[in-house]
Design a protein around this motif. Sequence first.
Motif, short mmCIF file in Angstrom:
data_model
loop_
_atom_site.label_atom_id
_atom_site.label_comp_id
_atom_site.label_asym_id
_atom_site.label_seq_id
_atom_site.Cartn_x
_atom_site.Cartn_y
_atom_site.Cartn_z
N TYR A 108 0.81 -1.22 0.00
CA TYR A 108 0.00 0.00 0.00
C TYR A 108 0.84 1.27 0.00
O TYR A 108 0.33 2.36 0.26
CB TYR A 108 -0.98 0.00 1.18
CG TYR A 108 -2.06 -1.03 0.99
CD1 TYR A 108 -3.08 -0.84 0.07
CD2 TYR A 108 -2.01 -2.24 1.69
CE1 TYR A 108 -4.04 -1.81 -0.13
CE2 TYR A 108 -2.98 -3.20 1.49
CZ TYR A 108 -3.99 -2.98 0.58
OH TYR A 108 -4.94 -3.95 0.36
N ALA A 109 2.12 1.16 -0.33
CA ALA A 109 2.97 2.34 -0.43
C ALA A 109 2.58 3.14 -1.68
O ALA A 109 1.94 2.62 -2.59
CB ALA A 109 4.44 1.93 -0.51
N GLN A 110 2.98 4.41 -1.71
CA GLN A 110 2.73 5.24 -2.88
C GLN A 110 3.62 4.80 -4.03
O GLN A 110 4.80 4.51 -3.83
CB GLN A 110 3.00 6.72 -2.55
CG GLN A 110 1.97 7.33 -1.62
CD GLN A 110 0.59 7.38 -2.28
OE1 GLN A 110 0.43 7.86 -3.38
NE2 GLN A 110 -0.40 6.83 -1.57
N GLY A 111 3.06 4.71 -5.22
CA GLY A 111 3.84 4.33 -6.38
C GLY A 111 2.96 3.93 -7.55
O GLY A 111 1.76 4.22 -7.57
N THR A 112 3.59 3.23 -8.48
CA THR A 112 2.92 2.83 -9.72
C THR A 112 3.11 1.35 -9.95
O THR A 112 4.20 0.81 -9.73
CB THR A 112 3.50 3.63 -10.91
OG1 THR A 112 3.39 5.03 -10.62
CG2 THR A 112 2.77 3.32 -12.20
N TYR A 113 2.06 0.70 -10.40
CA TYR A 113 2.10 -0.72 -10.76
C TYR A 113 2.25 -0.79 -12.27
O TYR A 113 1.46 -0.20 -13.01
CB TYR A 113 0.81 -1.43 -10.30
CG TYR A 113 0.70 -1.45 -8.80
CD1 TYR A 113 1.13 -2.56 -8.08
CD2 TYR A 113 0.18 -0.36 -8.10
CE1 TYR A 113 1.04 -2.58 -6.69
CE2 TYR A 113 0.10 -0.38 -6.72
CZ TYR A 113 0.52 -1.49 -6.02
OH TYR A 113 0.44 -1.53 -4.65
N ILE A 114 3.30 -1.48 -12.71
CA ILE A 114 3.61 -1.56 -14.14
C ILE A 114 3.51 -3.00 -14.62
O ILE A 114 3.54 -3.94 -13.83
CB ILE A 114 5.01 -0.98 -14.44
CG1 ILE A 114 6.11 -1.82 -13.79
CG2 ILE A 114 5.11 0.48 -14.00
CD1 ILE A 114 7.53 -1.42 -14.17
N CYS A 115 3.39 -3.17 -15.93
CA CYS A 115 3.33 -4.49 -16.53
C CYS A 115 4.68 -5.19 -16.35
O CYS A 115 5.72 -4.61 -16.67
CB CYS A 115 2.98 -4.37 -18.01
SG CYS A 115 3.00 -5.94 -18.91
N ALA A 116 4.66 -6.41 -15.87
CA ALA A 116 5.90 -7.17 -15.69
C ALA A 116 6.49 -7.58 -17.02
O ALA A 116 7.66 -7.92 -17.10
CB ALA A 116 5.63 -8.41 -14.83
#
Length: 165
Positions: free
Chosen positions: A76-84
């Motif tokens: 739940y940290a701030q950031g971005t989820y990217i395609c692996a």
Amino acid sequence: MNKRYFLQASVVIVGAALLPQYFTRRTETMATSKDTKFEITKSEAEWQTTLTPEQFRVLRKHGTERAFTSPLDKQYAQGTYICAGCELPLFTSDTKFNSGTGWPSFFNPIEGAVGSTVDRSFLMTRTEIHCSRCGGHLGHVFNDGPAPTGKRYCMNGAALKFIAA
């Protein structure tokens, strides 16, 4: 051969021939649509050299990881989820929520980051979500999410990487 035996045998034979399509049938997905063009395309061998076996199974073979196994479910940290597969930004941490399903869930993707197709496997119809750049299978979207969209993008953690802000 009596009539009852003949009818039972016929039902079994026809069922055995038709039933598998309901467990594996996909409509308009990478698995059946070879003319779908994505910005990033690689051969199966090339994908296998750049992805872990689990990432390959999920992203390229439409697999699903076991629930509650991804560390990204509780991230739940701030950031971005990217395609692996291709590192396209897909979701921001601002849209992540705890759905209780055991998979990372989001209520809204980054605009233009994902595409959808119809998935008719496992005797049901679902909306499959894939990366718009490489076509990798990410998960499915459901209409039981929180406001403001009411959507639950239920994603496989193996299909994602997290980049902290």
